[in-house]
Every structure is written in C-alpha cells, then in structure tokens.
Motif scaffolding. Structure first.
Motif, mmCIF file in Angstrom:
data_model
loop_
_atom_site.group_PDB
_atom_site.id
_atom_site.type_symbol
_atom_site.label_atom_id
_atom_site.label_comp_id
_atom_site.label_asym_id
_atom_site.label_seq_id
_atom_site.Cartn_x
_atom_site.Cartn_y
_atom_site.Cartn_z
ATOM 1 N N ALA A 288 7.708 20.654 -27.956
ATOM 2 C CA ALA A 288 7.423 19.994 -29.237
ATOM 3 C C ALA A 288 5.921 19.825 -29.471
ATOM 4 C CB ALA A 288 8.111 18.632 -29.287
ATOM 5 N N THR A 289 5.155 19.700 -28.405
ATOM 6 C CA THR A 289 3.701 19.513 -28.532
ATOM 7 C C THR A 289 2.937 20.823 -28.370
ATOM 8 O OG1 THR A 289 3.541 18.967 -26.173
ATOM 9 C CG2 THR A 289 3.788 17.133 -27.706
ATOM 10 N N ARG A 290 3.666 21.930 -28.276
ATOM 11 C CA ARG A 290 3.059 23.261 -28.125
ATOM 12 C C ARG A 290 2.055 23.272 -26.979
ATOM 13 N NH1 ARG A 290 1.935 22.319 -34.224
ATOM 14 N NH2 ARG A 290 2.410 20.266 -33.350
ATOM 15 N N PHE A 291 2.507 22.743 -25.845
ATOM 16 C CA PHE A 291 1.634 22.515 -24.701
ATOM 17 C C PHE A 291 1.080 23.805 -24.102
ATOM 18 C CE2 PHE A 291 1.057 22.116 -20.099
ATOM 19 C CZ PHE A 291 0.063 21.153 -20.076
ATOM 20 N N LYS A 292 -0.217 23.738 -23.747
ATOM 21 C CA LYS A 292 -0.880 24.837 -23.054
ATOM 22 C C LYS A 292 -1.750 24.251 -21.936
ATOM 23 C CE LYS A 292 -1.124 28.012 -27.000
ATOM 24 N NZ LYS A 292 -2.034 28.795 -27.877
ATOM 25 N N CYS A 293 -1.906 25.037 -20.873
ATOM 26 C CA CYS A 293 -2.735 24.591 -19.746
ATOM 27 C C CYS A 293 -3.745 25.670 -19.370
ATOM 28 C CB CYS A 293 -1.854 24.268 -18.538
ATOM 29 S SG CYS A 293 -2.786 23.739 -17.071
ATOM 30 N N LYS A 294 -4.989 25.252 -19.184
ATOM 31 C CA LYS A 294 -6.068 26.137 -18.747
ATOM 32 C C LYS A 294 -6.376 25.825 -17.284
ATOM 33 C CE LYS A 294 -10.884 27.340 -19.807
ATOM 34 N NZ LYS A 294 -12.057 27.009 -20.670
ATOM 35 N N LYS A 295 -6.333 26.848 -16.426
ATOM 36 C CA LYS A 295 -6.599 26.665 -14.999
ATOM 37 C C LYS A 295 -7.992 27.169 -14.668
ATOM 38 C CE LYS A 295 -1.708 26.981 -13.767
ATOM 39 N NZ LYS A 295 -0.666 27.635 -12.937
ATOM 40 N N ILE A 296 -8.758 26.318 -13.968
ATOM 41 C CA ILE A 296 -10.153 26.609 -13.672
ATOM 42 C C ILE A 296 -10.371 26.527 -12.157
ATOM 43 C CG2 ILE A 296 -12.550 25.937 -14.095
ATOM 44 C CD1 ILE A 296 -11.440 24.484 -16.658
ATOM 45 N N GLY A 297 -10.683 27.643 -11.549
ATOM 46 C CA GLY A 297 -10.953 27.673 -10.114
ATOM 47 C C GLY A 297 -9.736 27.479 -9.237
ATOM 48 N N MET A 298 -8.547 27.550 -9.799
ATOM 49 C CA MET A 298 -7.341 27.265 -9.030
ATOM 50 C C MET A 298 -6.997 28.364 -8.022
ATOM 51 S SD MET A 298 -6.434 24.263 -9.661
ATOM 52 C CE MET A 298 -4.856 24.286 -8.819
ATOM 53 N N GLU A 299 -7.651 29.524 -8.129
ATOM 54 C CA GLU A 299 -7.422 30.575 -7.139
ATOM 55 C C GLU A 299 -7.920 30.153 -5.751
ATOM 56 O OE1 GLU A 299 -11.480 31.043 -8.850
ATOM 57 O OE2 GLU A 299 -9.476 30.831 -9.744
ATOM 58 N N ARG B 48 -1.301 11.453 -29.357
ATOM 59 C CA ARG B 48 0.113 11.579 -29.692
ATOM 60 C C ARG B 48 0.865 10.267 -29.497
ATOM 61 N NH1 ARG B 48 4.827 12.883 -26.560
ATOM 62 N NH2 ARG B 48 6.425 13.925 -27.806
ATOM 63 N N ASP B 49 0.481 9.496 -28.474
ATOM 64 C CA ASP B 49 1.257 8.313 -28.104
ATOM 65 C C ASP B 49 0.370 7.228 -27.507
ATOM 66 O OD1 ASP B 49 3.347 6.613 -27.479
ATOM 67 O OD2 ASP B 49 4.002 7.744 -25.724
ATOM 68 N N PRO B 50 -0.555 6.635 -28.303
ATOM 69 C CA PRO B 50 -1.413 5.576 -27.764
ATOM 70 C C PRO B 50 -0.596 4.336 -27.413
ATOM 71 C CG PRO B 50 -1.651 5.701 -30.138
ATOM 72 C CD PRO B 50 -0.802 6.869 -29.737
ATOM 73 N N LEU B 51 -1.004 3.649 -26.371
ATOM 74 C CA LEU B 51 -0.234 2.521 -25.863
ATOM 75 C C LEU B 51 -0.011 1.437 -26.912
ATOM 76 C CD1 LEU B 51 1.079 1.365 -23.275
ATOM 77 C CD2 LEU B 51 -1.102 0.259 -22.779
#
Length: 429
Positions: A45-56, A179-182
C-alpha cells in the motif's frame, strides 16, 4: 492495537509470580516467513522500496546488529521484509509480550523494560549473536519520535557495540513518520515509504574506536527531521485530519504563553486562550491564519518548548501534579489496572502515591535520560510510565490537558542538569 486489561487490587497484582526468564529463541524460517507475509499488505500500500548501501560487506550467514529509527508501527514490517530470510531477534519492550508471550518468543523477541537499566538484556543480546548465530534488530531510540526528529540515544550504546563485536547496519526509513505520526491517533495518510539499509561499522571499526567515538557516529546517523524531509521532497499530505492531535506536541502557545489551552481540528491548531490559529499545510509547514507566524516548522516550536521547560527548571518554577489512573505489568497475561493515585514531577524527580497509600514510589532525575511516554498508548490514552526492574507504573492523567510531551522534555532536561552538576563536582575535586 489494543492490550488485554484486567482490574485487580494492588496487593493481589504484586503477589503474582513474575514471568519466567527464558533465553532468546532463534526464529525458524516458518515464523520469519509468516512475519514477512503479514507485512506485505502495508508495504504494498505504501509502494515500499529499499536502497542497500555497502551491504555486500555483510556475510550471508554473519550475525550483525541492525539499528533502526523508530517512527511508527510499520517499522517492524519493513524490517521483516528487507531482512528476510536472514534470522534475527527483536529487542522488544515487555508490554509487547502481554497476551501473546508464546508467539513473541517464537518470533525471536527479546524482552526488556524501557529506559530501565537491564543487565539481562545485554546477556541475552550476547547469547543471540554468539550462541544462536542470529542477528539482532534494535530500535535504540526505544520511544517513537513526538515531533518527527530523532530522540535521545543511551550513552551505553557504544559499550554495547564493543561487547557484541559484530557488524552494525543502519536502517533509516523515509515517509514512515509522515504516514503515521504518533500524535495523530493511528490515522494513516497516503504517503510512500522507503528505507536505506547501510553497512555502518565492521568489527574492526568498532575495535579501533572508543565508545565516545562510536556514540558520536550513532548520534550523527540518527539525526533527522521528518517534517523538513517532507518539505524538501515536496511530499503533499492532503488528508484533512493531518493536524488532529498535534496540540499534544505543540502544547504551549508561543504568542500568549498559555499551556493546556491548545486544541486541534482537521488541519488547524488553535490556542483557546488567545484564539491564535495555525494551519499545518499539506507540505508540513506551519502558517498563522492571521498575523505573525512565530514558528513555521513543528520541530522548531517543540525545540522552543524544550528551552521554556529548561528555564522553568532553572528558575525553580517547574512542576507536575496530576491525578492518574495506575496500571501495572506484572506478568504477560494482561495489563492490570490497580487504582488511582497522584503523579508529581519536580526538580527532585518523580513521585507516585496511590492505592490507599500502598504505592509510594520515587524516581530520581538521574535514574533515566528520558521518559517512557506515549500518545494514545494501546488506544487507552496518553501515558507516562516510571519504575524500575521490580515494577513499572503506567500512569494515565485524569485531568484534561497535554502533559506527556512536556514531562518527557522536563525529564531529559533534568537529567542533563543533574549530570552536569555531578561532572562539575568531580572536576572541582
């Protein structure tokens, strides 16, 4: 999300057996898959994406410590997705085990008491990485951000990194707070959510740096402002209710100085003492409807409130004295409502009395660097929690007003003042 509640006399609750202590359990692939599966709808629903940096740099089967900023309930769903199928155990507050102890253990959760010195947590974390060969997911801020900026980190974190001696990975979310502040009572907004997963420190890096240097690195990566991120990225939040509950954070009027007179409706925050109104725009700016705009950003207003609280403390004028409903977590069966009492906070710290004189608890300012406080906690109400390893008291103010944010600010500023005084005395000697 709700929690099971039971009314019970204080003496009867305190006589209950505390929950048995268990070593952490490595979650099997079935429960890891279950967690990922139930997380999918929100991420989609939030069209989530993740960027991985140096994870190799991180080995496929190498345990590590994942540190993640804490913005909203979607945080765990994000972690469950991007870490899959890697096994990881989750540092979780004890209230999360209430009514679901077995499930939480199967998911690999490690219980801890929030903002209380807990040596068993360190032992369990060490056991997890060294014996179970499992990673650890930890939210070092522990509490959700109130104003969209980073909350304080414990000074013990650098020592924790030294003890574990495993790689450290930072997971930083974007859009989760927006999206969902406390403060907004769990009402979701239509905002895209993403994350960066960055290899931060190797075991060699940790060995070569002092604990002070490690703490500074962590403070740097945990520095952010979600409102400014929204503005800089032109993220428009058009939901009409976007400012509802914001008076919990912006509790003091910068024009007339009144406290507890702020109200909110839809996208407007108003001081009922002087009738000054502000709009929270769809880009997250504050704008006075008439006249001068003192603060155009929520964190700037909140920072001003912090300075006001600090000055009150230094002038000897700060004080909280409010009737409360008192709840206790003694085991994992339910949250026990034990009665009523009076919660006070001053330069001397917290005091809680109640249950016909059976509760007489004191907590000094040096006991904790911040406060376990929350808005709309488990859909019960705004809460202030104090206590120690023996008992935690969850106090819900009965008087109308916004006490949570100011009390957290006061706790943090009192801690700083006390620590500075102790340091000065040592220097003089």
């Amino acid at each position: 999300m709700k929690i099971k509640i039971r009314e019970m006399p204080y003496d009867a609750v305190m006589a209950l057996e505390p929950p048995k202590k268990f070593k952490p359990k490595k979650p099997n692939i079935l429960f890891r898959t279950l967690l990922k599966t139930v997380s999918f709808p929100d991420l989609f629903a939030t069209r989530f994406k993740c960027k991985k940096i140096g994870m190799e740099r991180l080995g496929k089967n190498e345990p590590c410590l994942f540190l993640m900023n804490h913005s909203s309930f979607i945080d765990l769903k994000i972690a469950s997705s991007i870490l899959y199928p890697r096994p990881f155990n989750i540092v979780c507050t004890t209230d999360g085990f209430v009514g679901k102890n077995w499930l939480m253990r199967q998911l690999g959760c490690i219980p801890t008491k929030k903002f209380v010195l807990d040596m068993s947590l360190l032992r369990n974390m060490s056991f997890t990485v060294k014996k179970l060969n499992s990673s650890i997911l930890m939210y070092p801020e522990a509490g959700y951000s109130l104003d969209g900026t980073a909350t304080l980190l414990p000074e013990s974190l650098g020592k924790c990194l030294k003890m574990l001696n495993v790689p450290v990975v930072m997971i930083r979310t974007y859009g989760a707070f927006s999206r969902d502040p406390l403060y907004n009572n769990l009402r979701l907004r239509n905002v895209k959510v993403s994350a960066d997963m960055t290899y931060l420190l190797s075991p060699q890096d940790i060995a070569e740096k002092s604990t002070d240097e490690l703490n500074q690195i962590l403070r740097d990566v945990f520095t952010f402002d979600n409102f400014r991120w929204q503005q800089e990225n032109q993220i428009r939040i058009s939901e009409p209710f976007r400012a509802e509950g914001l008076n919990r954070v912006l509790y003091k009027c910068p024009h007339c100085g009144a406290e507890g007179a702020m109200t909110s409706k839809d996208h407007i925050v108003t001081c009922t003492a002087c009738n000054k109104s502000y709009e929270l725009t769809d880009l997250g700016y504050l704008r006075a409807l008439e006249g001068e705009t003192k603060f155009d950003n929520v964190p700037d207003w909140y920072a001003w409130e912090r300075e006001c609280v600090k000055q009150e403390i230094l002038d000897g004028k700060y004080g909280l004295d409010v009737p409360v409903d008192i709840y206790i977590i003694k085991d994992t069966r339910c949250l026990y409502k034990v009665g009523e009492g009076q919660l006070k906070h001053s330069r001397e710290g917290f005091s809680l009395s109640g249950c016909d004189g059976k509760i007489d608890f004191y907590q000094k300012p040096a006991a904790s660097y911040t406060l376990n406080s929350d808005f709309f906690w488990y859909e019960i109400g705004d809460v202030i929690s104090i206590g120690n390893m023996d008992v935690l008291y969850y106090c819900f103010p009965k008087t109308k007003g916004d006490f949570v944010a100011k009390t957290r600010l006061a706790t943090e500023e009192l801690y700083k003042i006390v620590m500075e005084e102790k340091h000065s005395k040592k220097t003089e000697v």
